[in-house]
Design an enzyme around this catalytic site. Structure first.
Site, PDB file in Angstrom:
ATOM      1  CE  LYS A  18      -2.348  -0.878   3.810  1.00 34.18           C
ATOM      2  NZ  LYS A  18      -1.825  -2.215   4.206  1.00 34.18           N
ATOM      3  NE  ARG A  94      -3.986  -0.756  10.005  1.00 33.58           N
ATOM      4  CZ  ARG A  94      -2.918  -0.190   9.433  1.00 33.58           C
ATOM      5  NH1 ARG A  94      -2.943   1.052   9.064  1.00 33.58           N
ATOM      6  NH2 ARG A  94      -1.851  -0.901   9.229  1.00 33.58           N
ATOM      7  NE  ARG A 131       7.467  -3.401   6.123  1.00 28.16           N
ATOM      8  CZ  ARG A 131       6.182  -3.064   6.240  1.00 28.16           C
ATOM      9  NH1 ARG A 131       5.474  -2.779   5.152  1.00 28.16           N
ATOM     10  NH2 ARG A 131       5.598  -3.036   7.409  1.00 28.16           N
ATOM     11  NE  ARG A 163       6.551  -0.440   9.733  1.00 29.06           N
ATOM     12  CZ  ARG A 163       5.345  -0.305   9.206  1.00 29.06           C
ATOM     13  NH1 ARG A 163       5.211   0.191   7.989  1.00 29.06           N
ATOM     14  NH2 ARG A 163       4.261  -0.663   9.862  1.00 29.06           N
ATOM     15  NE  ARG A 174       2.112  -4.377  11.639  1.00 26.94           N
ATOM     16  CZ  ARG A 174       3.244  -4.487  10.935  1.00 26.94           C
ATOM     17  NH1 ARG A 174       4.259  -5.192  11.393  1.00 26.94           N
ATOM     18  NH2 ARG A 174       3.344  -3.887   9.773  1.00 26.94           N
TER      19      ARG A 174
END
Ligand code: AMP
Length: 222
Positions: A18, A94, A131, A163, A174
């Protein structure tokens, strides 16, 4: 009121792309890009009380409470606000509550399209675990595709890091919250006739082209 710029919501699991696609869409259509996650990370890095509170939720993989999120987004989206006519929202809404609040805030001119970037769970798990993100410009890398020099961003020279919420436990939480809280929004937008589902597997450029095609079809571009 006539508008030439699209109003877009991007939906999709964490790791669906996204952020990357939203940045490209913003450039392509000349519209604002609002990422609530990015906004919270900036405020956390600045050390504000608000940012530090948001960071507690984020690092645990929990959602920041609805009233806090809506308060922040409302300031940006209100008619005449800083986002202007067209925008792409990334990571908001969300929850169903947030989706309804979004409709309330933008009554002047509704959404054109909600794009669900569809990527299977196994693929996002690999993307999230590997990531790495530039602290400065948020360019996304992967451990298998690092920047050219020692975790320094190829684009801006910023530090490329993992992150704080890309840990195994936070990723699980999540994705669980995505299923329980965010998936119901897909039906919400389907019922309103603004949903399009785009296959998010493949090269970034290919996925981008699919998304642009879907948006152009919705806004009546040839
Ligand atoms: P993202 O960068 O979109 O993956 O968001 C990172 C984290 O910020 C999420 O895991 C949540 O903790 C928080 N967050 C971002 N957007 C929202 C939202 N719309 N509602 C609640 N929490 C959010």
């Amino acid at each position: 009121m006539t508008r030439t710029k699209p109003r877009v919501v991007l939906l999709g699991k964490q790791g669906a792309g996204k952020g990357t696609q939203a940045a490209r869409l913003a450039e392509h259509y000349g519209i604002a890009h609002l990422s609530t996650g990015e906004l919270f990370r900036e405020r956390a890095a600045a050390g504000t009380a608000f940012g530090l509170e948001a960071k507690r939720y984020m690092d645990a993989g929990e959602l920041v409470p609805d009233d806090i999120v809506v308060g922040v987004v409302e300031e940006c989206l209100a008619p005449g606000g800083p986002l202007g006519d067209g925008f792409v929202l990334d990571g908001f809404p969300r929850t169903l509550y947030q989706a309804r609040e979004l409709d309330r805030v933008i009554t002047d001119s509704p959404l054109d399209v909600a794009v669900n970037i569809d990527v299977p769970r196994e693929i996002v798990l690999d993307r999230l675990a590997g990531r790495r993100v530039c602290e400065q410009c948020q360019r996304v890398y992967h451990v298998n595709m690092p920047p050219a020099h020692d975790w320094t961003c190829d684009t801006c020279g910023g530090r490329v890091v993992q992150r704080d919420d890309d840990t195994e436990e936070a990723i699980d939480r999540r994705l669980e919250l995505y299923e329980t809280e965010t998936v119901p929004i897909i039906d919400y937008y389907r019922e309103r006739g603004v949903l399009v589902v785009v296959d998010g597997v493949g090269e970034g450029e290919e996925v981008f082209e699919r998304i642009v095609k879907a948006i152009d079809a919705r806004i009546g571009c040839p």
